[in-house]
Enzyme design. Structure first.
Site, PDB file in Angstrom:
ATOM      1  N   ASN A  59       0.838  -1.201   0.000  1.00 16.12           N
ATOM      2  CA  ASN A  59       0.000   0.000   0.000  1.00 16.12           C
ATOM      3  C   ASN A  59       0.870   1.247   0.000  1.00 16.12           C
ATOM      4  OD1 ASN A  59      -0.436   1.943   2.516  1.00 16.12           O
ATOM      5  ND2 ASN A  59       0.217  -0.061   3.336  1.00 16.12           N
ATOM      6  N   PHE A 100      -1.753   8.100   4.462  1.00 15.46           N
ATOM      7  CA  PHE A 100      -2.522   8.691   5.564  1.00 15.46           C
ATOM      8  C   PHE A 100      -3.801   9.363   5.059  1.00 15.46           C
ATOM      9  CE2 PHE A 100       1.294   9.480   8.686  1.00 15.46           C
ATOM     10  CZ  PHE A 100       1.450   8.113   8.826  1.00 15.46           C
ATOM     11  N   ASN A 117      -3.989   5.697  16.318  1.00 11.95           N
ATOM     12  CA  ASN A 117      -2.684   5.870  15.679  1.00 11.95           C
ATOM     13  C   ASN A 117      -2.626   7.277  15.088  1.00 11.95           C
ATOM     14  OD1 ASN A 117      -0.739   5.769  13.358  1.00 11.95           O
ATOM     15  ND2 ASN A 117      -0.500   3.644  14.003  1.00 11.95           N
ATOM     16  N   SER A 154       5.668   5.051   8.778  1.00  7.62           N
ATOM     17  CA  SER A 154       5.043   4.758   7.487  1.00  7.62           C
ATOM     18  C   SER A 154       5.977   5.197   6.366  1.00  7.62           C
ATOM     19  CB  SER A 154       3.716   5.492   7.356  1.00  7.62           C
ATOM     20  OG  SER A 154       3.228   5.386   6.022  1.00  7.62           O
ATOM     21  N   ASN A 208       5.002   5.955   3.416  1.00  4.52           N
ATOM     22  CA  ASN A 208       4.176   6.577   2.373  1.00  4.52           C
ATOM     23  C   ASN A 208       3.923   8.069   2.562  1.00  4.52           C
ATOM     24  OD1 ASN A 208       3.843   4.033   1.086  1.00  4.52           O
ATOM     25  ND2 ASN A 208       2.325   3.507   2.640  1.00  4.52           N
ATOM     26  N   THR A 209       4.497   8.668   3.616  1.00  2.00           N
ATOM     27  CA  THR A 209       4.469  10.114   3.793  1.00  2.00           C
ATOM     28  C   THR A 209       5.903  10.611   3.683  1.00  2.00           C
ATOM     29  OG1 THR A 209       2.501  10.097   5.205  1.00  2.00           O
ATOM     30  CG2 THR A 209       3.969  11.996   5.395  1.00  2.00           C
ATOM     31  N   LYS A 216       5.532   3.319  17.117  1.00  2.00           N
ATOM     32  CA  LYS A 216       5.607   2.286  16.083  1.00  2.00           C
ATOM     33  C   LYS A 216       6.849   2.509  15.230  1.00  2.00           C
ATOM     34  CE  LYS A 216       2.592  -0.145  12.832  1.00  2.00           C
ATOM     35  NZ  LYS A 216       1.193  -0.238  12.352  1.00  2.00           N
ATOM     36  N   ASN A 276       6.187  -1.690  11.469  1.00  2.00           N
ATOM     37  CA  ASN A 276       5.367  -1.177  10.380  1.00  2.00           C
ATOM     38  C   ASN A 276       5.651  -1.968   9.106  1.00  2.00           C
ATOM     39  OD1 ASN A 276       3.667   0.626   8.877  1.00  2.00           O
ATOM     40  ND2 ASN A 276       4.236   2.285  10.264  1.00  2.00           N
TER      41      ASN A 276
END
Length: 361
Positions: free
Chosen positions: A116, A120, A145, A181, A183-184, A223, A252
């Site tokens: 993925n 966010f 979260n 994450s 993805n940011t 996390k 993660n």
């Protein structure tokens, strides 16, 4: 029925469309009068060996739902009704944001994995508060979260986390600080030990300040990513511990693509599922040794069976979480894992799950 009928139909749809369709159905189920509580009576873990108290709060099972599946708390009652010991919602940011462009969610069925790059996507902290406030009866704890908005530069990121705490403290049973994450853009840079310690201290101070206002002091967990260099992982764990965090979540999603066979392995984003199982378990063991068991650890990554969850528990995880396996195995998974975990504890002579935590570490 899920494997024979529902899963084939859902897997013919785009992965994100199937995700939204399932959430809408669970959201409707959550609003049916009395259904979640009645279902919970059938699915709730009944084995006393699975119960434990952490941070002064009871957990009926060490198995929880990981963040990312129900970002906006649309179906918390339904997920609780499946038999989870706790449910983690989010990631939530102060302001609503659409996330990255679609397509951004991909299945890798032969690998038992997902990729993925959602980014966010969520409706914002105020909307999440409204939903959770409207669901006061909780058969299982609800963790929130929290993260920063994409447009917020890293030097101002602390402010975003504090805004989330201020808005959500009265409805959160725990906060999870998400700095891992992939993805940011730039988010993982916040895992640098100095920055991470400063962020955790600020969040803890905000939680303490809000205790008087909300009469609630939720524990704060951090996390971490599975892709850190061993020295950086150790520094991050130590920074979190020294800053006073109440727990760790390991780990993660990963950027690694090692061993994947499906064509979607070329897609950018974070990988979850079976390929992460061994790596995340090793990191749980490392974290347990580094912390010497002083704070609870939540093991996440590649849990498809009770044996997978049990390996993380024996490596040092007091709690575990699933996400990807629920997509592949269906809604009966939590009840099955709880039942089989009890059998594993009985086999090895443990009177309670707490006795098994760290047995192999």
């Amino acid at each position: 029925m899920y494997r024979r009928l529902l899963k084939p139909a859902l897997f013919r749809l785009d992965a994100e469309e199937a995700h939204h369709l399932t959430l809408r159905a669970l959201g409707l189920a959550s609003r049916l009068p009395a259904w979640p509580s009645l279902a919970r009576r059938l699915t709730a873990p009944a084995d006393p060996r699975l119960t434990q108290t952490l941070w002064g709060r009871p957990f009926a099972s060490p198995l929880g739902l990981a963040a990312g599946l129900d970002k906006n708390a649309e179906a918390v009652p339904a997920f609780s009704a499946l038999g989870f010991g706790f449910v983690e919602v989010g990631t939530v940011t102060p302001l609503a944001q659409p996330g990255n462009e679609r397509p951004r969610l991909f299945r890798l069925p032969p690998d038992g994995a997902l990729i993925n790059r959602m980014g966010f996507n969520n409706a914002g902290a105020e909307a999440l508060h409204a939903r959770l406030a409207a669901q006061p009866a909780r058969p299982a704890p609800v963790w929130v979260n929290i993260g920063k908005n994409k447009a917020t530069p890293n030097e101002e990121a602390v402010g975003d986390y504090l805004k989330c705490v201020r808005v959500l403290q009265d409805v959160a049973d725990a906060f999870v600080v998400n700095v891992s994450s992939p993805n940011t853009p730039g988010l993982r840079a916040l895992q640098a030990a100095g920055d991470l310690a400063a962020l955790v201290r600020a969040v803890l101070a905000e939680v303490e300040a809000g205790r008087v206002r909300t009469l609630n002091r939720p524990p704060v967990l951090v996390k971490l990513a599975p892709d850190l260099h061993p020295a950086d992982f150790e520094a991050g764990v130590n920074a979190v511990l020294e800053a006073g965090a109440d727990g760790l979540i390991v780990s993660n999603t990963t950027l690694s693509r090692e061993g994947l066979g499906h064509a979607n392995r070329a897609e950018a984003g974070g990988l979850s599922g079976r390929p992460l199982r061994r790596r995340s378990t090793e990191l749980v063991r490392d974290a347990y040794r580094l912390t010497r068991g002083r704070v609870p650890i939540v093991g996440v990554g590649g849990i498809f069976s009770a044996e997978d969850a049990y390996a993380k528990i024996r490596a040092g995880a007091a709690l575990t979480e699933v996400y990807t396996a629920l997509i592949y195995e269906g809604p009966g998974l939590p009840m099955q894992l709880n039942r089989d975990l009890g059998k594993l504890l009985e086999r090895d002579g443990f009177r309670n799950v707490t006795d098994a935590v760290g047995a192999d570490a």
